[in-house]
Design a protein around this motif. Structure first.
Motif, mmCIF file in Angstrom:
data_model
loop_
_atom_site.group_PDB
_atom_site.id
_atom_site.type_symbol
_atom_site.label_atom_id
_atom_site.label_comp_id
_atom_site.label_asym_id
_atom_site.label_seq_id
_atom_site.Cartn_x
_atom_site.Cartn_y
_atom_site.Cartn_z
ATOM 1 N N LEU A 288 0.833 -1.199 0.000
ATOM 2 C CA LEU A 288 0.000 0.000 0.000
ATOM 3 C C LEU A 288 0.865 1.246 0.000
ATOM 4 C CD1 LEU A 288 -2.892 1.096 0.059
ATOM 5 C CD2 LEU A 288 -2.768 1.010 2.575
ATOM 6 N N ILE A 289 1.919 1.222 0.784
ATOM 7 C CA ILE A 289 2.840 2.364 0.837
ATOM 8 C C ILE A 289 3.513 2.534 -0.539
ATOM 9 C CG2 ILE A 289 5.019 3.173 1.866
ATOM 10 C CD1 ILE A 289 4.098 1.874 4.470
ATOM 11 N N ALA A 290 3.892 1.436 -1.172
ATOM 12 C CA ALA A 290 4.538 1.510 -2.481
ATOM 13 C C ALA A 290 3.597 2.129 -3.510
ATOM 14 C CB ALA A 290 4.980 0.109 -2.942
ATOM 15 N N ILE A 291 2.328 1.761 -3.434
ATOM 16 C CA ILE A 291 1.333 2.330 -4.363
ATOM 17 C C ILE A 291 1.188 3.835 -4.129
ATOM 18 C CG2 ILE A 291 -1.100 2.307 -4.989
ATOM 19 C CD1 ILE A 291 -1.075 -0.714 -4.458
ATOM 20 N N LEU A 292 1.096 4.219 -2.853
ATOM 21 C CA LEU A 292 0.960 5.638 -2.510
ATOM 22 C C LEU A 292 2.169 6.426 -3.009
ATOM 23 C CD1 LEU A 292 -0.569 5.404 1.077
ATOM 24 C CD2 LEU A 292 -1.728 6.110 -1.014
ATOM 25 N N LEU A 293 3.340 5.896 -2.790
ATOM 26 C CA LEU A 293 4.557 6.571 -3.256
ATOM 27 C C LEU A 293 4.533 6.698 -4.782
ATOM 28 C CD1 LEU A 293 7.330 4.970 -1.020
ATOM 29 C CD2 LEU A 293 6.495 7.300 -0.935
ATOM 30 N N PHE A 294 4.008 5.666 -5.485
ATOM 31 C CA PHE A 294 3.957 5.708 -6.930
ATOM 32 C C PHE A 294 3.005 6.789 -7.418
ATOM 33 C CE2 PHE A 294 2.271 4.350 -11.023
ATOM 34 C CZ PHE A 294 3.421 4.201 -11.750
ATOM 35 N N THR A 303 15.170 10.280 -6.119
ATOM 36 C CA THR A 303 16.021 9.432 -5.260
ATOM 37 C C THR A 303 15.209 8.858 -4.111
ATOM 38 O OG1 THR A 303 17.950 10.757 -5.834
ATOM 39 C CG2 THR A 303 18.106 9.342 -3.862
ATOM 40 N N PHE A 304 14.454 9.741 -3.452
ATOM 41 C CA PHE A 304 13.635 9.288 -2.324
ATOM 42 C C PHE A 304 12.524 8.375 -2.821
ATOM 43 C CE2 PHE A 304 15.366 13.247 -0.577
ATOM 44 C CZ PHE A 304 15.952 12.716 0.566
ATOM 45 N N PHE A 305 12.005 8.654 -4.018
ATOM 46 C CA PHE A 305 10.898 7.820 -4.523
ATOM 47 C C PHE A 305 11.368 6.394 -4.736
ATOM 48 C CE2 PHE A 305 9.013 5.971 -8.346
ATOM 49 C CZ PHE A 305 7.719 5.744 -7.875
ATOM 50 N N TRP A 306 12.454 6.207 -5.468
ATOM 51 C CA TRP A 306 12.897 4.843 -5.750
ATOM 52 C C TRP A 306 13.409 4.135 -4.507
ATOM 53 C CZ3 TRP A 306 11.264 2.724 -9.859
ATOM 54 C CH2 TRP A 306 10.996 3.418 -10.958
ATOM 55 N N THR A 307 13.999 4.924 -3.637
ATOM 56 C CA THR A 307 14.457 4.288 -2.386
ATOM 57 C C THR A 307 13.256 3.794 -1.590
ATOM 58 O OG1 THR A 307 16.422 5.681 -2.309
ATOM 59 C CG2 THR A 307 15.737 4.600 -0.240
ATOM 60 N N GLY A 308 12.260 4.614 -1.398
ATOM 61 C CA GLY A 308 11.066 4.218 -0.639
ATOM 62 C C GLY A 308 10.298 3.104 -1.321
ATOM 63 N N GLU A 309 10.231 3.237 -2.725
ATOM 64 C CA GLU A 309 9.464 2.216 -3.454
ATOM 65 C C GLU A 309 10.132 0.860 -3.335
ATOM 66 O OE1 GLU A 309 6.130 1.197 -5.726
ATOM 67 O OE2 GLU A 309 6.622 3.146 -4.891
ATOM 68 N N LEU A 310 11.410 0.801 -3.470
ATOM 69 C CA LEU A 310 12.129 -0.474 -3.376
ATOM 70 C C LEU A 310 12.049 -1.034 -1.952
ATOM 71 C CD1 LEU A 310 15.298 0.300 -5.591
ATOM 72 C CD2 LEU A 310 13.379 -1.247 -6.125
ATOM 73 N N ALA A 311 12.184 -0.117 -0.970
ATOM 74 C CA ALA A 311 12.117 -0.555 0.430
ATOM 75 C C ALA A 311 10.742 -1.150 0.741
ATOM 76 C CB ALA A 311 12.442 0.584 1.375
ATOM 77 N N ALA A 312 9.665 -0.490 0.251
ATOM 78 C CA ALA A 312 8.309 -0.992 0.526
ATOM 79 C C ALA A 312 8.086 -2.340 -0.137
ATOM 80 C CB ALA A 312 7.284 0.025 0.035
ATOM 81 N N LEU A 313 8.562 -2.397 -1.440
ATOM 82 C CA LEU A 313 8.386 -3.686 -2.126
ATOM 83 C C LEU A 313 9.213 -4.795 -1.462
ATOM 84 C CD1 LEU A 313 8.456 -2.473 -5.856
ATOM 85 C CD2 LEU A 313 6.478 -3.334 -4.557
#
Length: 556
Positions: A288-294, A303-313
């Motif tokens: 859910l967090i990854a979707i929100l970030l997307f 930088t923060f987007f891909w870091t957060g997206e990868l971390a959530a996934l």
């Protein structure tokens, strides 16, 4: 038979005394206590012997009466006598501890045997008791009239039964009947004992049959139970399950311990994990967090987007994978728990079946004991039935006793029959002799004296019967003397024996005495007349009858 000489070594008050006798009448005269009765007893003892009594009777018997107290070993004497033309010498030692008999024919020197009956043969087969009841005559005159009638009746009862010994037919028959009664009592006791024994055996048999029936029922019930539950296949299942349980337990113990160790290593917990969905929930929120970030990536730095997206996934993937593995481990643990429960149940079943096996072994052991006990009891029953059969039949001893009873009864009957036959054969001869003697003694006052079929005395005078109890004592004594002489003549046909008369004429008047002495002098028998009176000697002198006088000196 003629007694020639008596040589008395030691006998009562007589010792070292030699007395000679003559044929015919021998008068032994002496005052009271002169030894006449001693000489009389000596003659009888020499002819027929003398035995020492036993028990209390030995104190007053003839042996003790005449035994010399100071020299018992010299209790002896000798006798010289003739039988026909033969001369004999007889010597006896009466002492019971040194008893001897010696008999010799003096003509040829042949030694004879008293013990084997040679002397009895010389005496014509007459026994001591037979002689005592005939020719050995003692005084009866002291009896009253009624007593004398009783004496006559008793003597007639003995004389008429044909006895030639001291045992009368009546006594012999009574003895046989007494023995028969004893055997019958023994037989009754044996019958009672046998019946009591049969009762015990039948009761024991009944109890054994009940016990055997109970054991058979128990065996049948157990064997039926074995057939119903299939004891054989159950035991095979118990053995197979036991092997499988052991193998499974060894294999599963390793798996279960490994799974629990791995779980504790992953969770760091010392307790068993519980089923949960925490990993899937965390994975859901991470996605859910990854979707929100997307959705808001235009507002966020790349930088923060891909870091957060990868971390959530990564978090979502890791949580899902981790939860999946935990669920797998949980399923395995549940399976292991189910297997553990099954193992526990199998263990309980094994314990139960082991207990059943132990109970079966005990039951089989008891069954074996039942069968052994049944075999023993059936054997005992078989033996009991045989013993009952044996007890129902008379034993050899009882059969022999029954035969003895029958034989005794037949013997008593036969003795009575033979006695009656003997009496019938001798009745005429005996009656003729009695009548002849009575007629001689009474100078023909009584025509006939006879015994009837019942042995009763019948006295006839002038054609009429006179009852014995109405006669005087003197007449009855003459009849008594006639009876003894008549019977003596009948039973001593083989040999003429001496007649011993010991004070037999004390109650005779002069006429009776004279007539009796006259009759006695005509007999062929040797006469020994023992008397303490000179009346008999004077009468013999007066009648000019031959006699030999022997005077006994008085002892003080």
């Amino acid at each position: 038979m003629q007694i020639k000489e008596a040589d008395i070594f030691q006998f009562g008050k007589l010792q070292n005394k030699n007395i000679s006798f003559e044929p015919g009448m021998n008068v032994i005269y002496g005052k009271n206590e002169a030894g006449k009765s001693t000489l009389h007893s000596f003659l009888c003892a020499m002819l027929f012997g003398m035995e020492k009594g036993r028990g209390r009777s030995s104190v007053t018997d003839a042996y003790s009466q005449y035994e010399p107290w100071h020299a018992p070993s010299f209790y002896a004497g000798a006798l010289k006598f003739t039988v026909g033309q033969q001369k004999f010498y007889l010597e006896r030692n009466f002492y019971s501890k040194e008893k001897t008999d010696y008999l010799r024919n003096e003509l040829d020197g042949e030694e004879l045997s008293v013990g084997f009956g040679d002397l009895t043969m010389l005496l014509g087969g007459v026994s001591k008791d037979s002689y005592a009841s005939t020719y050995d005559i003692t005084q009866a005159g002291a009896a009253t009239g009624n007593q004398m009638v009783k004496i006559l009746a008793e003597y007639l009862a003995q004389a008429s039964d044909g006895s030639d010994s001291g045992v009368t037919v009546a006594e012999a028959a009574a003895s046989l009947n007494a023995r028969k009664r004893e055997l019958q009592q023994e037989q009754r006791r044996a019958d009672e004992e046998r019946e009591a024994r049969l009762k015990e055996l039948r009761l024991e048999k009944e109890l054994l049959e009940q016990e055997c029936e109970g054991i058979r029922e128990s065996i049948e019930k157990y064997e039926a139970m074995q057939r119903e539950f299939g004891t054989g296949s159950s035991m095979e299942n118990i053995s197979r399950n036991s092997r499988e349980n052991q193998e499974y337990e060894a294999h599963y113990a390793d798996d279960e311990s490994g799974m629990h160790a791995k779980y504790h290593e992953q969770t760091g917990s010392t307790e068993d994990w519980q089923p949960e969905k925490t990993g899937y929930i965390l994975s859901f929120f991470a996605i859910l967090i990854a979707i929100l970030l997307f959705n808001f990536k235009v507002y966020i730095m790349p930088t923060f987007f891909w870091t957060g997206e990868l971390a959530a996934l990564a978090i979502a993937l890791f949580s899902a994978i981790r939860q999946y593995k935990k669920n797998q481990n949980r399923a395995k643990l549940q399976a292991a728990s189910m297997q553990a429960e099954q193992l526990r149940k199998l263990r309980e079943q094994e314990v139960m079946e082991a207990q059943m096996q132990q109970k079966k072994r005990l039951a089989d052991q008891m069954l074996t004991e039942w069968k052994d006990s049944l075999w023993e009891k059936e054997n005992r029953l078989f033996n009991l039935e045989e013993e009952i059969t044996r007890q129902g039949v008379q034993s050899w001893a009882e059969h022999q006793r029954a035969e003895d009873i029958q034989a005794l009864e037949l013997a008593a009957q036969e003795i009575t029959r033979i006695s009656q036959s003997f009496y019938e054969d001798m009745q005429d001869e005996l009656n003729a002799e009695i009548s002849r003697y009575v007629s001689l003694f009474t100078a023909g006052a009584y025509d006939s004296v006879r015994l009837d079929e019942q042995g009763q005395l019948q006295i006839l005078t002038e054609g009429r019967e006179v009852r014995p109890e109405l006669l005087s004592c003197g007449t009855l004594e003459q009849i008594y003397l006639a009876l003894r002489l008549a019977v003596g003549k009948v039973v001593t046909k083989e040999e003429t024996l001496p007649i011993l008369l010991d004070e037999a004429f004390a109650m005779y008047d002069d006429d009776r005495l004279a007539q009796t002495l006259q009759t006695l002098s005509t007999l062929q028998n040797q006469i020994f007349l023992f008397t303490c009176q000179k009346r008999e000697v004077e009468m013999l002198k007066k009648m000019k009858l031959d006699y030999n006088l022997i005077e006994m000196e008085a002892y003080h």
